[in-house]
Enzyme design. Structure first.
Site, PDB file in Angstrom:
ATOM      1  CE  LYS A  73      -3.970   1.948   2.496  1.00 29.04           C
ATOM      2  NZ  LYS A  73      -4.880   1.780   3.651  1.00 29.04           N
ATOM      3  CB  SER A 148      -8.252   3.400   2.335  1.00 29.40           C
ATOM      4  OG  SER A 148      -7.398   2.933   3.345  1.00 29.40           O
ATOM      5  CB  SER A 172      -8.271   0.617   5.313  1.00 27.93           C
ATOM      6  OG  SER A 172      -9.010   1.789   5.153  1.00 27.93           O
TER       7      SER A 172
HETATM    8  N1  GLN Z   1     -13.252   4.181   5.894  1.00 27.59           N
HETATM    9  C1  GLN Z   1     -12.605   4.504   7.133  1.00 27.59           C
HETATM   10  C2  GLN Z   1     -12.137   5.932   7.124  1.00 27.59           C
HETATM   11  O1  GLN Z   1     -12.262   6.560   6.099  1.00 27.59           O
HETATM   12  C3  GLN Z   1     -11.476   3.566   7.388  1.00 27.59           C
HETATM   13  C4  GLN Z   1     -10.274   3.897   6.619  1.00 27.59           C
HETATM   14  C5  GLN Z   1      -9.075   3.117   7.055  1.00 27.59           C
HETATM   15  O2  GLN Z   1      -9.176   2.094   7.707  1.00 27.59           O
HETATM   16  N2  GLN Z   1      -7.916   3.644   6.731  1.00 27.59           N
HETATM   17  O3  GLN Z   1     -11.681   6.429   8.105  1.00 27.59           O
END
Ligand code: GLN
Length: 474
Positions: A73, A148, A172
Site C-alpha cells: 500500500k 482504503s 481498510s
Molecule cells: N473508511 C474509514 C475511514 O475513512 C477507514 C479507513 C481506514 O481504515 N484507513 O476512516
C-alpha cells in the site's frame, strides 16, 4: 502459494524469468482497467531480485519470503520507491528510509512488485478518493474494490502479486479483503510496527497482511509482527501460535451487525454459519450494544487525530509546494488548498473543530467514553465465546460513483469494522461466498493478541468452503 513457489524455484521447475513474467503478463492484460498500482516496478529489476533469491534458496540459507512478490500500500515508506499516500501532496515523495515492516520483508527475501492505490491518506472505503483515480474491482469492473487498501485487494484478486500489505484504521484491510475474495488481518494494536507508515489516526491503525490463502497470510504476519524500538506503541508480548478446531468452538454471532447488513450479505454469511455448525461449532447470538455510537465515535477520533497528523503538510516542511511566496499563512493555505483533495479537507476541518475549545468535551471526550464502553462489551462477550463473527461489510461492493458523493452512506459502510479498531483487538476477513458473482466476507474478531487463532480459524474455514487462491475471472 509461498511454499510451492519456493520449491519450484529451488528445484528449477520454474525459472526466474518465466515466474516473474507470468505476473507481468496478467498485469499487462488487466491493469489498464483495474488500476491497482500507483507505481509498478520494472520487470527486469524484479527478475534480478528473484535470481538472487533463487541462489539463496538453493544454498539452503534463505528467508521466509524468499522470491515472493508483494504489493505494498502506498502509505508505507519504501526506500527509493515513490510513496504518495494516494495524494497530490506527496506525488513526488521518495522516502529515504524503509518502514520497519518493509525492512523485515526485505530481510526475509520478499520482493516488492509495486505500490498500490489507496484512498487519499487512507480516508475512504472505496479507493475513489485517490488523487490517481479509482481502482476497479477485478470481480466486476463497474464496482469498487473497497478501501482504503483497494489497490492491494485488487492486486491479489487479479493475481498481480502473491501477498500484499494494507493498513487498517477503521476497516481498510478487511473491506478490500471482503470485496476481492481474499484474506486480510487487522492485527492486535501494537503487534506490528507503524514506523514508516504515513499516519492517519495513530491510536486506531495497524499495518496488516493480505493474502490469497491462510497459510500465506500467517507467514507474512509472522514476518512483520514483533516489537520495534522505533515505535513505542509496539508490545513485546510473544504471540502464541494456537491451532483452532471447529468442533466445539464457541462462536458468537453479532446480532446487531447482522441486523444492519443487507439481505444478500446476510444470506451468504448464514450459509457459512450453517456449515460451521455442521462442523460442530457452537453458535450463539450475541449483542454488542452501542453499535449506533461506534461509527460517530470512530469518525470523531479518527478525524481529530488526522487534523493533527496532517498539519505538517504545508509545502514548506513537507509536501506539495505551489511555489507561491508571501505571508506564510497565505502560502500554507495555497499549498494545502491545492495539495489535498476534498475528503481530506473535510476531515481536517471537522477534526480541528472537534478538538477546539468548547467542543472538545462535547465530541472528543464523549467519543473516548464510547470507545471504552465498546472495549468493555467486547471483552465481556469474549468471556463466553471464543470468537465473534459478523459480515465484514454490510453491503455488496458498491458501483463506482455510487456512495462517494454521499459521505453518510460512505461512512456507514464501516459500521462492522470500526469496532475492532476502537477496541484494539484483532479482526480478520475471510472469503465467505458470492452473491451473483460478487464476493462477501466473513469477519472474525478475537481477544487481544489472538491473531494466530484468527488465522487458524481462517484456515479451518478455508477447508470447508474451498475458497482459497481465488483469482477473478477475466
Ligand atoms: N473508511 C474509514 C475511514 O475513512 C477507514 C479507513 C481506514 O481504515 N484507513 O476512516
Amino acid at each position: 502459494m509461498i511454499q510451492e513457489i519456493q520449491r519450484n524455484l529451488t528445484e528449477g521447475r520454474l525459472d526466474p524469468e518465466s515466474y516473474v513474467e507470468a505476473y507481468y503478463v496478467r498485469i499487462e492484460r488487466r491493469e489498464a482497467k483495474v488500476r491497482a498500482f500507483i507505481t509498478l516496478r520494472p520487470m527486469e529489476e524484479v527478475i534480478e531480485e528473484v535470481k538472487r533469491s533463487v541462489e539463496r534458496l538453493r544454498s539452503g540459507r534463505h528467508g521466509r519470503l524468499e522470491g515472493i512478490l508483494i504489493a505494498v500500500k502506498d502509505n508505507i515508506s519504501t526506500m527509493g520507491i515513490r510513496t504518495t499516500c494516494g495524494s497530490k501532496m506527496l506525488e513526488t515523495y521518495v522516502p529515504p528510509f524503509d518502514a520497519t515492516v518493509i525492512e523485515r520483508i526485505r530481510r526475509e527475501g520478499g520482493i516488492i512488485v509495486g505500490k498500490t492505490n489507496m484512498d487519499e491518506f487512507a480516508m475512504g472505503s472505496t479507493t475513489e478518493t485517490s488523487y490517481f483515480g479509482p481502482t476497479r474491482n477485478p470481480w466486476d469492473l463497474s464496482r469498487t474494490p473497497g478501501g482504503s487498501s483497494g489497490g492491494s485487494g485488487a492486486a491479489l484478486a487479479a493475481h498481480f502479486a502473491e501477498l500484499a500489505l494494507g493498513s487498517d484504521t477503521g476497516g481498510s484491510i478487511r473491506s478490500p479483503a471482503a470485496y476481492n475474495a481474499v484474506l486480510g488481518l487487522k492485527p492486535s494494536y501494537g503487534t506490528v510496527s507503524r514506523y514508516g507508515l504515513i499516519a492517519y489516526a495513530n491510536s486506531l491503525e495497524q499495518i496488516g497482511p493480505m493474502a490469497r490463502n491462510a497459510n500465506d497470510l500467517e507467514v507474512l504476519y509472522s514476518v512483520i509482527a514483533g516489537p520495534d524500538e522505533r515505535d513505542a506503541t509496539t508490545v513485546s508480548a510473544v504471540l502464541e501460535k494456537k491451532e483452532v478446531r471447529l468442533n466445539g468452538l464457541r462462536l458468537g454471532v453479532l446480532d446487531d451487525m447482522m441486523e444492519v447488513s443487507e439481505k444478500p450479505v446476510k444470506s451468504v454469511v448464514n450459509d457459512v454459519l450453517n456449515k460451521l455448525s455442521s462442523e460442530g461449532s457452537e453458535l450463539k447470538e450475541v449483542k454488542l450494544g452501542y453499535l449506533d455510537y461506534a461509527l460517530p465515535a470512530y469518525y470523531i477520533i479518527a478525524m481529530s487525530e488526522a487534523s493533527s497528523n496532517l498539519a505538517r503538510y504545508d509545502g514548506v516542511r513537507y509536501g506539495y509546494s505551489s511555489g507561491e511566496e508571501g505571508l506564510w499563512t497565505d502560502v500554507y493555505s495555497i499549498n494545502r488548498g491545492a495539495g489535498f483533495g476534498w475528503e481530506v479537507k473535510r476531515r481536517i476541518m471537522l477534526g480541528s473543530f472537534m478538538l477546539s475549545a468548547g467542543y472538545y468535551e462535547m465530541y472528543y471526550i464523549k467519543a473516548l467514553k464510547i470507545r471504552r464502553l465498546i472495549y468493555d462489551n467486547i471483552a465481556s462477550i469474549l468471556k463466553s465465546v471464543d470468537l465473534i463473527l459478523s459480515p465484514t461489510m454490510p453491503i455488496l461492493p458498491p458501483k463506482i460513483g455510487d456512495v462517494i458523493n454521499d459521505p453518510i452512506r460512505l461512512f456507514a459502510m464501516d459500521v462492522n469494522t470500526v469496532v475492532a479498531n476502537l477496541a484494539g483487538v484483532p479482526a480478520i476477513s475471510v472469503p465467505a461466498g458470492f452473491h451473483n458473482g460478487l464476493p462477501v466476507g466473513l469477519q472474525a474478531i478475537g481477544p487481544y493478541l489472538s491473531d494466530y487463532s484468527l488465522i487458524s480459524f481462517a484456515r479451518e474455514l478455508e477447508k470447508i468452503t474451498g475458497y482459497r487462491d481465488l483469482t477473478a475471472p477475466e
